[in-house]
Design a protein around this motif. Structure first.
Motif, PDB file in Angstrom:
ATOM      1  N   MET A   1       2.388  -5.421   0.670  1.00 30.72           N
ATOM      2  CA  MET A   1       3.109  -4.356  -0.141  1.00 30.72           C
ATOM      3  C   MET A   1       2.351  -3.684  -0.913  1.00 30.72           C
ATOM      4  O   MET A   1       1.936  -4.213  -1.959  1.00 30.72           O
ATOM      5  CB  MET A   1       4.586  -4.714  -0.395  1.00 30.72           C
ATOM      6  CG  MET A   1       5.317  -3.841  -0.398  1.00 30.72           C
ATOM      7  SD  MET A   1       6.734  -3.777   0.308  1.00 30.72           S
ATOM      8  CE  MET A   1       7.627  -2.269  -0.208  1.00 30.72           C
ATOM      9  N   GLY A   2       2.301  -2.357  -0.978  1.00 36.83           N
ATOM     10  CA  GLY A   2       1.658  -1.509  -1.665  1.00 36.83           C
ATOM     11  C   GLY A   2       2.433  -0.980  -2.853  1.00 36.83           C
ATOM     12  O   GLY A   2       3.619  -1.686  -3.150  1.00 36.83           O
ATOM     13  N   THR A   3       2.034   0.028  -3.503  1.00 39.31           N
ATOM     14  CA  THR A   3       2.608   0.222  -4.934  1.00 39.31           C
ATOM     15  C   THR A   3       3.841   1.476  -4.352  1.00 39.31           C
ATOM     16  O   THR A   3       3.663   2.098  -3.350  1.00 39.31           O
ATOM     17  CB  THR A   3       1.641   0.909  -5.868  1.00 39.31           C
ATOM     18  OG1 THR A   3       0.980   2.068  -5.332  1.00 39.31           O
ATOM     19  CG2 THR A   3       0.727   0.025  -6.083  1.00 39.31           C
ATOM     20  N   PHE A   4       4.513   1.354  -5.111  1.00 39.94           N
ATOM     21  CA  PHE A   4       5.920   2.427  -5.051  1.00 39.94           C
ATOM     22  C   PHE A   4       5.241   3.959  -5.367  1.00 39.94           C
ATOM     23  O   PHE A   4       4.655   3.824  -6.340  1.00 39.94           O
ATOM     24  CB  PHE A   4       6.850   1.946  -6.020  1.00 39.94           C
ATOM     25  CG  PHE A   4       8.064   3.112  -5.668  1.00 39.94           C
ATOM     26  CD1 PHE A   4       8.898   2.764  -4.392  1.00 39.94           C
ATOM     27  CD2 PHE A   4       8.424   4.198  -6.564  1.00 39.94           C
ATOM     28  CE1 PHE A   4       9.950   3.773  -4.274  1.00 39.94           C
ATOM     29  CE2 PHE A   4       9.351   5.021  -6.153  1.00 39.94           C
ATOM     30  CZ  PHE A   4      10.219   4.761  -5.162  1.00 39.94           C
ATOM     31  N   THR A   5       5.230   4.847  -4.508  1.00 42.32           N
ATOM     32  CA  THR A   5       4.382   6.253  -4.601  1.00 42.32           C
ATOM     33  C   THR A   5       5.566   7.298  -4.586  1.00 42.32           C
ATOM     34  O   THR A   5       6.668   7.004  -4.039  1.00 42.32           O
ATOM     35  CB  THR A   5       3.516   6.547  -3.888  1.00 42.32           C
ATOM     36  OG1 THR A   5       3.876   6.354  -2.405  1.00 42.32           O
ATOM     37  CG2 THR A   5       2.350   5.433  -3.817  1.00 42.32           C
ATOM     38  N   ALA A   6       5.268   8.348  -5.268  1.00 39.75           N
ATOM     39  CA  ALA A   6       6.119   9.603  -4.813  1.00 39.75           C
ATOM     40  C   ALA A   6       6.263  10.035  -3.481  1.00 39.75           C
ATOM     41  O   ALA A   6       7.499  10.251  -3.015  1.00 39.75           O
ATOM     42  CB  ALA A   6       5.597  10.564  -5.779  1.00 39.75           C
ATOM     43  N   THR A   7       5.421  10.049  -2.579  1.00 38.47           N
ATOM     44  CA  THR A   7       5.451  10.284  -1.640  1.00 38.47           C
ATOM     45  C   THR A   7       6.475   9.186  -0.705  1.00 38.47           C
ATOM     46  O   THR A   7       7.106   9.613   0.392  1.00 38.47           O
ATOM     47  CB  THR A   7       4.018  10.517  -0.463  1.00 38.47           C
ATOM     48  OG1 THR A   7       3.393   9.120  -0.720  1.00 38.47           O
ATOM     49  CG2 THR A   7       3.221  11.519  -1.085  1.00 38.47           C
ATOM     50  N   TYR A   8       6.309   7.841  -1.017  1.00 41.22           N
ATOM     51  CA  TYR A   8       7.230   7.159  -0.422  1.00 41.22           C
ATOM     52  C   TYR A   8       8.750   7.269  -0.817  1.00 41.22           C
ATOM     53  O   TYR A   8       9.654   7.101   0.135  1.00 41.22           O
ATOM     54  CB  TYR A   8       6.750   5.603  -0.843  1.00 41.22           C
ATOM     55  CG  TYR A   8       7.598   4.657  -0.260  1.00 41.22           C
ATOM     56  CD1 TYR A   8       7.612   3.903   1.262  1.00 41.22           C
ATOM     57  CD2 TYR A   8       8.550   4.090  -1.216  1.00 41.22           C
ATOM     58  CE1 TYR A   8       8.509   3.286   1.548  1.00 41.22           C
ATOM     59  CE2 TYR A   8       9.338   3.062  -0.605  1.00 41.22           C
ATOM     60  CZ  TYR A   8       9.442   2.637   0.490  1.00 41.22           C
ATOM     61  OH  TYR A   8      10.388   1.637   1.265  1.00 41.22           O
ATOM     62  N   PHE A   9       8.834   7.434  -1.968  1.00 42.27           N
ATOM     63  CA  PHE A   9      10.170   7.720  -2.398  1.00 42.27           C
ATOM     64  C   PHE A   9      10.846   9.218  -1.826  1.00 42.27           C
ATOM     65  O   PHE A   9      11.902   9.151  -1.147  1.00 42.27           O
ATOM     66  CB  PHE A   9       9.929   8.181  -4.086  1.00 42.27           C
ATOM     67  CG  PHE A   9      11.409   8.557  -4.600  1.00 42.27           C
ATOM     68  CD1 PHE A   9      12.794   7.825  -4.617  1.00 42.27           C
ATOM     69  CD2 PHE A   9      11.572   9.802  -4.781  1.00 42.27           C
ATOM     70  CE1 PHE A   9      13.948   8.275  -4.975  1.00 42.27           C
ATOM     71  CE2 PHE A   9      12.843  10.569  -5.520  1.00 42.27           C
ATOM     72  CZ  PHE A   9      13.890   9.370  -5.536  1.00 42.27           C
ATOM     73  N   LEU A  10       9.985  10.268  -1.479  1.00 44.55           N
ATOM     74  CA  LEU A  10      10.296  11.273  -1.001  1.00 44.55           C
ATOM     75  C   LEU A  10      10.712  11.165   0.633  1.00 44.55           C
ATOM     76  O   LEU A  10      11.710  11.703   0.851  1.00 44.55           O
ATOM     77  CB  LEU A  10       9.314  12.558  -0.947  1.00 44.55           C
ATOM     78  CG  LEU A  10       9.266  13.019  -2.640  1.00 44.55           C
ATOM     79  CD1 LEU A  10       8.037  14.012  -2.678  1.00 44.55           C
ATOM     80  CD2 LEU A  10      10.439  13.605  -3.208  1.00 44.55           C
ATOM     81  N   LYS A  11      10.010  10.391   1.084  1.00 39.77           N
ATOM     82  CA  LYS A  11      10.141  10.110   2.547  1.00 39.77           C
ATOM     83  C   LYS A  11      11.472   9.120   2.765  1.00 39.77           C
ATOM     84  O   LYS A  11      12.353   9.419   3.728  1.00 39.77           O
ATOM     85  CB  LYS A  11       9.067   9.298   3.239  1.00 39.77           C
ATOM     86  CG  LYS A  11       9.139   9.202   4.579  1.00 39.77           C
ATOM     87  CD  LYS A  11       7.890   8.280   5.099  1.00 39.77           C
ATOM     88  CE  LYS A  11       7.889   7.950   6.564  1.00 39.77           C
ATOM     89  NZ  LYS A  11       8.926   6.513   6.663  1.00 39.77           N
ATOM     90  N   THR A  12      11.702   8.336   2.051  1.00 41.59           N
ATOM     91  CA  THR A  12      12.818   7.319   2.108  1.00 41.59           C
ATOM     92  C   THR A  12      14.116   7.879   1.549  1.00 41.59           C
ATOM     93  O   THR A  12      15.039   7.792   2.054  1.00 41.59           O
ATOM     94  CB  THR A  12      12.622   5.778   1.394  1.00 41.59           C
ATOM     95  OG1 THR A  12      12.169   6.113   0.102  1.00 41.59           O
ATOM     96  CG2 THR A  12      11.544   5.240   1.931  1.00 41.59           C
ATOM     97  N   ALA A  13      14.179   8.504   0.473  1.00 43.72           N
ATOM     98  CA  ALA A  13      15.208   9.021  -0.227  1.00 43.72           C
ATOM     99  C   ALA A  13      15.566  10.457   0.394  1.00 43.72           C
ATOM    100  O   ALA A  13      16.816  10.853   0.477  1.00 43.72           O
ATOM    101  CB  ALA A  13      14.918   9.473  -1.642  1.00 43.72           C
TER     102      ALA A  13
END
Length: 68
Positions: free
Chosen positions: A1-13
């Protein structure tokens, strides 16, 4: 599992839950319209209520009923 990124947050949230956000905005708009309609009805009924008619009669003649 990678690090938590802003793009991941925007995609999931936001993107994955776009239906929830759309429903939230629709409900907020409906609630605002409902509140405005209730406020307008209260303004139209000002001075016509029988529940507090005795209190309204006790006010000075040119007094604003909303301030009492």
């Amino acid at each position: 599992m990678g690090t938590f990124t802003a793009t991941y947050f925007l995609k999931t949230a936001f993107w994955d839950k776009r239906g929830l956000w759309t429903a939230t905005l629709a409900v907020a708009y409906f609630a605002r319209c409902w509140e405005n309609a209730g406020y307008h009805k209260a303004e139209m009924m000002k001075g016509q209520s029988r529940m507090y008619a005795d209190r309204v009669k006790q006010l000075p003649q040119h007094a604003d009923a909303w301030k009492y």
